[in-house]
Design an enzyme around this catalytic site. Structure first.
Site, PDB file in Angstrom:
ATOM      1  N   LYS A 113       0.443  -1.407  -0.033  1.00 17.35           N
ATOM      2  CA  LYS A 113      -0.269   0.007   0.079  1.00 17.35           C
ATOM      3  C   LYS A 113       1.010   1.308   0.001  1.00 17.35           C
ATOM      4  O   LYS A 113       0.151   1.911  -1.134  1.00 17.35           O
ATOM      5  CB  LYS A 113      -0.781  -0.240   1.695  1.00 17.35           C
ATOM      6  N   LYS A 193      -3.866 -12.403  -6.869  1.00 15.95           N
ATOM      7  CA  LYS A 193      -4.578 -12.551  -6.117  1.00 15.95           C
ATOM      8  C   LYS A 193      -5.551 -11.167  -6.504  1.00 15.95           C
ATOM      9  O   LYS A 193      -5.546 -10.163  -6.913  1.00 15.95           O
ATOM     10  CB  LYS A 193      -4.661 -12.510  -4.145  1.00 15.95           C
ATOM     11  N   LYS A 196      -9.492  -6.520  -4.433  1.00 17.31           N
ATOM     12  CA  LYS A 196     -10.412  -5.050  -4.259  1.00 17.31           C
ATOM     13  C   LYS A 196     -11.021  -4.109  -4.591  1.00 17.31           C
ATOM     14  O   LYS A 196     -11.456  -2.769  -5.901  1.00 17.31           O
ATOM     15  CB  LYS A 196     -11.703  -4.799  -2.806  1.00 17.31           C
TER      16      LYS A 196
HETATM   17  P1  AMP Z   1     -10.337  -8.050   2.406  1.00 16.06           P
HETATM   18  O1  AMP Z   1     -10.920  -7.732   0.576  1.00 16.06           O
HETATM   19  O2  AMP Z   1      -8.737  -7.289   2.468  1.00 16.06           O
HETATM   20  O3  AMP Z   1     -11.070  -7.036   3.522  1.00 16.06           O
HETATM   21  O4  AMP Z   1     -10.050  -9.457   3.209  1.00 16.06           O
HETATM   22  C1  AMP Z   1     -11.546 -10.055   3.532  1.00 16.06           C
HETATM   23  C2  AMP Z   1     -10.993 -11.255   3.795  1.00 16.06           C
HETATM   24  O5  AMP Z   1     -11.356 -11.722   2.176  1.00 16.06           O
HETATM   25  C3  AMP Z   1     -10.063 -11.832   4.912  1.00 16.06           C
HETATM   26  O6  AMP Z   1     -10.092 -13.046   5.101  1.00 16.06           O
HETATM   27  C4  AMP Z   1      -9.114 -12.538   3.467  1.00 16.06           C
HETATM   28  O7  AMP Z   1      -7.897 -13.000   3.567  1.00 16.06           O
HETATM   29  C5  AMP Z   1     -10.413 -12.937   2.230  1.00 16.06           C
HETATM   30  N1  AMP Z   1      -9.511 -12.182   0.730  1.00 16.06           N
HETATM   31  C6  AMP Z   1      -8.987 -11.297   0.196  1.00 16.06           C
HETATM   32  N2  AMP Z   1      -8.699 -11.495  -1.455  1.00 16.06           N
HETATM   33  C7  AMP Z   1      -9.148 -12.396  -1.400  1.00 16.06           C
HETATM   34  C8  AMP Z   1      -8.084 -13.606  -2.101  1.00 16.06           C
HETATM   35  N3  AMP Z   1      -8.133 -13.090  -3.441  1.00 16.06           N
HETATM   36  N4  AMP Z   1      -8.758 -14.813  -2.033  1.00 16.06           N
HETATM   37  C9  AMP Z   1      -8.829 -15.674  -1.093  1.00 16.06           C
HETATM   38  N5  AMP Z   1      -9.158 -15.251   0.104  1.00 16.06           N
HETATM   39  C10 AMP Z   1      -8.603 -13.493   0.252  1.00 16.06           C
END
Ligand code: AMP
Ligand code: TRP
Length: 326
Positions: A113, A193, A196
């Site tokens: 970031k 990966k 968002k």
């Molecule tokens: P976040 O989008 O960072 O708020 O992530 C929310 C949850 O989704 C967390 O447990 C992350 O580890 C999981 N997560 C986010 N992106 C991925 C991805 N590309 N593959 C698997 N898990 C993900």
């Protein structure tokens, strides 16, 4: 028998995609059967990147709605918005006084970031607030995708520091990562990966996408020029990612699916993946469209009231242990 407690959080910083669903959400739903579950929309975390206030207000409600639509049941899980329970921020301050700055500076998510132009104290101390989320509920386990492993290790380090200084109070939280779907890759760049924050919206399938949108995105997913379906993450990351997705949405193993599609073209594999994902997500999308904002806000208020009581019980103990109560 008392059940083990789990906590997990999701940022309202964008739209929830199938990476979130496969790596986190679907497991959160399944865990409701065996654990005492606490799930949180971590809106304070989202502030570490610039947010438009009206958009954040809308995004946190939308994220809560998706959790409910995906099957998080407020009768069985405690579910709420982080900023409605100020004990998270209070504990974060206390834990911050124990945190190693060297350790924080080594976090991959922080460095990424920073590279993207983020620069603020909140971004640096993000894992401290995450540790506070987990510890304020004194949970035993945290279901997350692979990208959170470093943050969980940091939390465990803080537990060691707190417990050795003030006496054994916090349980040591374990990470629970799914066998399949722990790291879903971008459809456009299958070595990164699915995220968002990727500016290219076609790199991810949203859990609220309709069937046509899903088909369009899957058809345009980057593959390779070999025209041979096989599971090989190193050499065929695009096809392997599609097989991972198909495996989660059908319940088959990737080996079975690779065998079954060994003679198919990529076009055919993509059609199968798109149909499986669209069918699997249809009930979530339908439930999402059926939920009203007022109803969701009401459920979040109730969740926050209960979470606040539980968190306050922890904080009464923490204040006593560290010398902030007489
Ligand atoms: P976040 O989008 O960072 O708020 O992530 C929310 C949850 O989704 C967390 O447990 C992350 O580890 C999981 N997560 C986010 N992106 C991925 C991805 N590309 N593959 C698997 N898990 C993900
Ligand atoms: N850092 C997590 C992410 O980016 C979100 C999060 C915040 C979280 N607090 C948490 C996850 C506590 C698990 C437990 O995905």
């Amino acid at each position: 028998m008392t059940r083990k407690r789990v906590f997990s959080g999701i940022q309202p910083s964008g739209d929830i995609h199938i990476g979130n669903y496969m790596g986190a959400l679907r497991n959160w739903v399944a865990m409701q059967d065996d654990y005492e579950t606490v799930y949180c929309v971590v809106d304070l975390h989202a502030l570490t990147l610039p947010q438009v206030p009206s958009a954040l207000a809308e995004a946190r409600l939308r994220t809560a709605k998706i959790l409910l639509a995906a099957g998080i049941d407020p009768k069985r899980s405690l579910v709420y918005l982080q900023s409605q329970v100020p004990q998270h921020a209070e504990l974060s301050w206390i834990l911050g006084t124990l945190a190693s700055m060297g350790h924080l500076g080594r976090m991959t998510q922080y460095k990424e970031k920073l590279d993207k132009g983020g620069q603020n104290l909140g971004l640096f101390s993000y894992p401290v607030l995450m540790a506070a989320d987990i510890l304020v509920h004194r949970v035993h386990a945290v279901p997350v995708g692979n990208d959170q492993t470093q943050h969980l290790e940091f939390t465990r380090d803080l537990v060691d520091r707190f417990n050795s200084r003030y006496g054994d109070y916090f349980p040591m939280p374990e990470q629970i990562t799914p066998g399949l779907g722990a790291r879903v890759m971008s459809l456009k760049e299958p070595t990164s990966k699915m995220s968002k924050s990727d500016p290219d919206g076609s790199s991810r399938i949203l859990v609220t996408d309709d069937a046509d949108t899903i088909r369009r995105k899957v058809r345009r997913a980057v593959t390779d020029s070999e025209a041979r379906v096989a599971y090989d993450v190193e050499r065929k990351p695009g096809i392997s990612n599609l097989l991972d997705i198909l495996a989660v949405f059908t319940g088959n193993t990737v080996e079975e699916l690779a065998d079954r599609h060994a003679g198919s073209g990529y076009g055919q594999l993509k059609e199968t993946v798109a149909e499986a994902v669209a069918t699997g997500l249809a009930p979530v999308r339908e439930a999402y469209l059926g939920l009203g904002d007022g109803e969701v806000q009401g459920l979040m208020d109730e969740g926050a009231a209960e979470a606040g009581e539980r968190a306050e019980r922890t904080m009464v103990e923490v204040r006593r242990l560290i010398g902030l109560s007489n």
